[in-house]
Scaffold this motif. Structure first.
Motif, PDB file in Angstrom:
ATOM      1  N   GLU A 271      -9.415 -10.084  27.032  1.00  0.00           N
ATOM      2  CA  GLU A 271     -10.251 -10.851  26.080  1.00  0.00           C
ATOM      3  C   GLU A 271     -10.174 -11.317  24.842  1.00  0.00           C
ATOM      4  O   GLU A 271      -9.306 -10.732  24.290  1.00  0.00           O
ATOM      5  CB  GLU A 271     -11.417  -9.687  26.044  1.00  0.00           C
ATOM      6  CG  GLU A 271     -12.782 -10.364  25.502  1.00  0.00           C
ATOM      7  CD  GLU A 271     -14.016  -9.357  25.213  1.00  0.00           C
ATOM      8  OE1 GLU A 271     -15.144  -9.665  25.093  1.00  0.00           O
ATOM      9  OE2 GLU A 271     -13.640  -8.089  25.834  1.00  0.00           O
ATOM     10  N   VAL A 272     -10.539 -12.530  24.233  1.00  0.00           N
ATOM     11  CA  VAL A 272     -10.294 -12.953  23.172  1.00  0.00           C
ATOM     12  C   VAL A 272     -11.333 -13.123  22.269  1.00  0.00           C
ATOM     13  O   VAL A 272     -12.597 -13.458  22.549  1.00  0.00           O
ATOM     14  CB  VAL A 272      -9.780 -14.387  23.134  1.00  0.00           C
ATOM     15  CG1 VAL A 272      -9.238 -15.045  21.725  1.00  0.00           C
ATOM     16  CG2 VAL A 272      -8.482 -14.346  24.016  1.00  0.00           C
ATOM     17  N   PHE A 273     -11.316 -12.522  20.852  1.00  0.00           N
ATOM     18  CA  PHE A 273     -12.581 -12.468  19.800  1.00  0.00           C
ATOM     19  C   PHE A 273     -12.336 -13.432  18.807  1.00  0.00           C
ATOM     20  O   PHE A 273     -11.058 -13.507  18.383  1.00  0.00           O
ATOM     21  CB  PHE A 273     -12.708 -10.943  19.401  1.00  0.00           C
ATOM     22  CG  PHE A 273     -12.724  -9.971  20.197  1.00  0.00           C
ATOM     23  CD1 PHE A 273     -13.851  -9.694  21.256  1.00  0.00           C
ATOM     24  CD2 PHE A 273     -11.589  -9.157  20.577  1.00  0.00           C
ATOM     25  CE1 PHE A 273     -14.216  -8.600  22.160  1.00  0.00           C
ATOM     26  CE2 PHE A 273     -11.768  -8.173  21.610  1.00  0.00           C
ATOM     27  CZ  PHE A 273     -12.923  -7.954  22.322  1.00  0.00           C
ATOM     28  N   GLY A 274     -13.303 -14.237  18.569  1.00  0.00           N
ATOM     29  CA  GLY A 274     -13.219 -15.009  17.342  1.00  0.00           C
ATOM     30  C   GLY A 274     -14.033 -16.428  17.826  1.00  0.00           C
ATOM     31  O   GLY A 274     -13.852 -17.258  17.013  1.00  0.00           O
ATOM     32  N   GLY A 275     -14.309 -16.389  19.018  1.00  0.00           N
ATOM     33  CA  GLY A 275     -14.814 -17.708  19.504  1.00  0.00           C
ATOM     34  C   GLY A 275     -14.160 -18.960  19.320  1.00  0.00           C
ATOM     35  O   GLY A 275     -12.908 -18.830  19.450  1.00  0.00           O
ATOM     36  N   THR A 276     -14.589 -20.118  19.358  1.00  0.00           N
ATOM     37  CA  THR A 276     -13.972 -21.537  19.289  1.00  0.00           C
ATOM     38  C   THR A 276     -13.082 -21.548  18.006  1.00  0.00           C
ATOM     39  O   THR A 276     -12.174 -22.417  17.806  1.00  0.00           O
ATOM     40  CB  THR A 276     -14.770 -22.558  19.412  1.00  0.00           C
ATOM     41  OG1 THR A 276     -15.850 -22.777  18.487  1.00  0.00           O
ATOM     42  CG2 THR A 276     -15.490 -22.458  20.900  1.00  0.00           C
ATOM     43  N   ALA A 277     -13.721 -21.108  16.702  1.00  0.00           N
ATOM     44  CA  ALA A 277     -13.183 -21.267  15.594  1.00  0.00           C
ATOM     45  C   ALA A 277     -12.234 -20.130  14.954  1.00  0.00           C
ATOM     46  O   ALA A 277     -11.383 -20.550  14.190  1.00  0.00           O
ATOM     47  CB  ALA A 277     -14.389 -21.466  14.569  1.00  0.00           C
TER      48      ALA A 277
END
Length: 545
Positions: free
Chosen positions: A58-64
């Motif tokens: 899982e990657v946190f930080g959204g698109t930006a």
């Protein structure tokens, strides 16, 4: 006579304090802070990246992604722009910028209710996750800016310059980093590469992050006094334990001795410690990093002039202080502290080219001593002459003659058998005919203009008007200030900003959301992944040693 000498001496001494009234520092710490202050800089770092949980993907930080700003302190160690700071201020691993991005991810998860214990979640992500760039395993972005206050005319401005990492050792392996800014003729702080004894008084200098919310924005650092409490090691690297208070934001700031020399850099605190307990990375490690890059840590000619000018100012020699500070400003035109102390010296009467104050005092003292000596000599001479005059007049005692005539003064002169005029008994033998005897070693007594004999004065009472001359050695009050260096040329990347004005970050990209972490940097020792944080985006950042 003695009274006259005492009064003259007292008058001269009474004038002396007024002439040498100095601006002596109130404490050794004041002088140390004045010596080191010109080389202190504020370091801000903007981090951008994402956080990925390697267990779940899982990657946190959204698109930006996350963008976080952190702040530290540094010290200029060469006039051409090399700056020393703590490596955790610019490191990309969990103890540096990576940890700041992870803290932002934990704050997001807490807001949506996925995390109950933020400290535990922070430790878990630091162990099982990583901060990365736009693509997996790529380094996070890092933009470093260095700010310092300068004078330009009558105004104070911020000089903001970009910085690159020259080299570093990881936070758990020495916590030292060397940066470079495109500047010249900067004020520098000397590095003390020898061991500092326990008990040495020190100052920890830096920008506490907590003060920015309580007072107006400023580039004036805090100076916290204490002493070296103990020598420590971490992973074999030397550290100093010191008692001065140091908080977040002061990381990387210099720990200096009373001569303003760097003995270490503020590194980290102790978790849960309620008393002042902090560690400083040793200046010996800094010297090794500099030597590895063939960088010579040294102060410039304008730094030596500044230090001499401070000494003259604190001694009360304001004329010399003005001259030395003028030499500093000729070589380093934006030198804020030189400009401030020059004004203080000028306000106290200092003028360039004026006679040094101490020389004036010396002249007054010499004049007073000469007056006292001349007065005493005159008094002695007059007293002795009075005594001699009294001794030279014989007492006149008249005795009657046998015939009752006019008495003849009895002055110790024998009377001739014929009753004629007495012959003065001056120690000369008289011949039967009444004349003076002649012979070896005998001479006639001197005759006065009136025909009489001048009285003889014993040699022990002879006087002289000779004045003994004492040569006075010249007083040397120090060499002339050196005038080296030219004005700093305007750099293309320089930004001069009036103090107190907020400046938007020009390097932030559109669409990024800024998430401020609870604490900018962890600042505490802890396990670091051996493969994390050793990626250089700018400059030649070295591997952790």
């Amino acid at each position: 006579m003695r009274r006259t000498v005492v009064l003259v001496g007292a008058a001269v001494l009474a004038l002396a304090p007024n002439l040498v009234a100095s601006a002596a520092p109130s404490s050794p710490e004041e002088r140390a802070a004045a010596l080191a202050r010109p080389g202190i800089v504020f370091i801000s770092v903007t981090w951008h990246g994402w956080v990925r949980d390697k267990r779940t993907g899982e990657v946190f930080g959204g698109t930006a992604g996350y963008e976080v700003k952190t702040a530290c302190t540094g010290a200029i160690v060469t006039p051409d722009g090399h700056i020393a700071t703590a490596s955790h201020c610019v490191h990309t691993g969990p103890l540096g910028g990576g940890g700041a991005l992870i803290a932002s991810a934990v704050a997001d998860l807490t807001k949506v209710g996925r995390v109950k214990d933020e400290a535990k979640a922070q430790r878990d992500l630091a162990e099982h996750g990583q901060a990365e760039g736009a693509s997996p395993d790529s380094p996070i972005e890092r933009a470093i800016q260095v700010e310092r206050a300068e004078v330009k005319g009558s105004e104070q401005v911020r000089d903001i310059a970009p910085a690159t990492v020259v080299d570093l050792v990881a936070p758990e392996d020495g916590d030292i980093a060397v940066l470079k800014v495109p500047r010249e003729h900067l004020p520098a702080v000397p590095v003390r590469a020898d061991q500092t004894p326990v008990g040495t008084p020190i100052l920890a200098i830096g920008y506490p992050g907590s003060t920015s919310g309580a007072v107006d924005p400023s580039l004036e650092p805090s100076s916290k006094n204490g002493q070296i409490s103990a020598k420590r090691t971490q992973q074999g690297r030397p550290f100093y334990e010191f008692s001065a208070a140091a908080t977040h934001g002061m990381s990387g700031g210099p720990v200096v001795d009373m001569d303003g020399g760097i003995v270490g850099l503020v590194s980290q605190g102790s978790p849960g410690e309620t008393q002042s307990f902090n560690l400083a990375a040793s200046a010996q490690t800094l010297a090794e990093v500099l030597q590895g890059k063939e960088i010579t840590a040294a102060i410039g000619d304008h730094d030596r002039d500044y230090r001499t000018g401070l000494d003259k100012y604190f001694e009360g020699d304001y004329d010399s202080a003005v001259e030395y500070f003028d030499a500093v400003l000729a070589g380093s035109p934006g030198h804020q502290q030189a400009a401030e102390y020059r004004k203080l010296a000028a306000d106290k009467g200092g003028k360039p080219g004026g006679a040094p104050t101490l020389l004036i005092v010396f002249a007054f003292l010499c004049a007073g001593i000469a007056i006292a000596t001349a007065t005493a000599g005159t008094a002695v001479l007059l007293t002795r002459r009075k005594r001699l005059a009294a001794a030279s007049v014989p007492a006149l005692v008249f005795t009657p003659t046998p015939s009752g005539g006019i008495p003849v003064p009895a002055q110790g002169f024998p009377v001739t058998p014929s009753g004629g005029m007495p012959v003065p008994a001056l120690g000369f033998p008289v011949t039967p005919a009444g004349g003076f005897a002649s012979g070896p070693g005998l001479s006639a007594p001197p005759v006065t203009p009136g025909g009489g004999f001048a009285p003889s004065v014993p040699a022990s009472e002879a006087t002289t008007d000779k004045v003994t001359r004492h040569d006075v050695l010249p007083v040397v009050l120090g060499g002339q200030p050196q005038h080296h260096g030219q004005a700093d040329a305007q750099e293309a990347e320089r930004r001069d900003v009036p103090l107190g004005q907020h400046q938007p970050d020009q390097q932030a990209e559109a669409g990024r959301t800024e998430v401020q972490p609870g604490t900018p940097l962890a600042g505490h020792p802890g396990p670091d992944q051996p493969h994390d944080g050793n990626h250089a985006q700018q400059g030649g950042e070295g591997e952790g040693r």
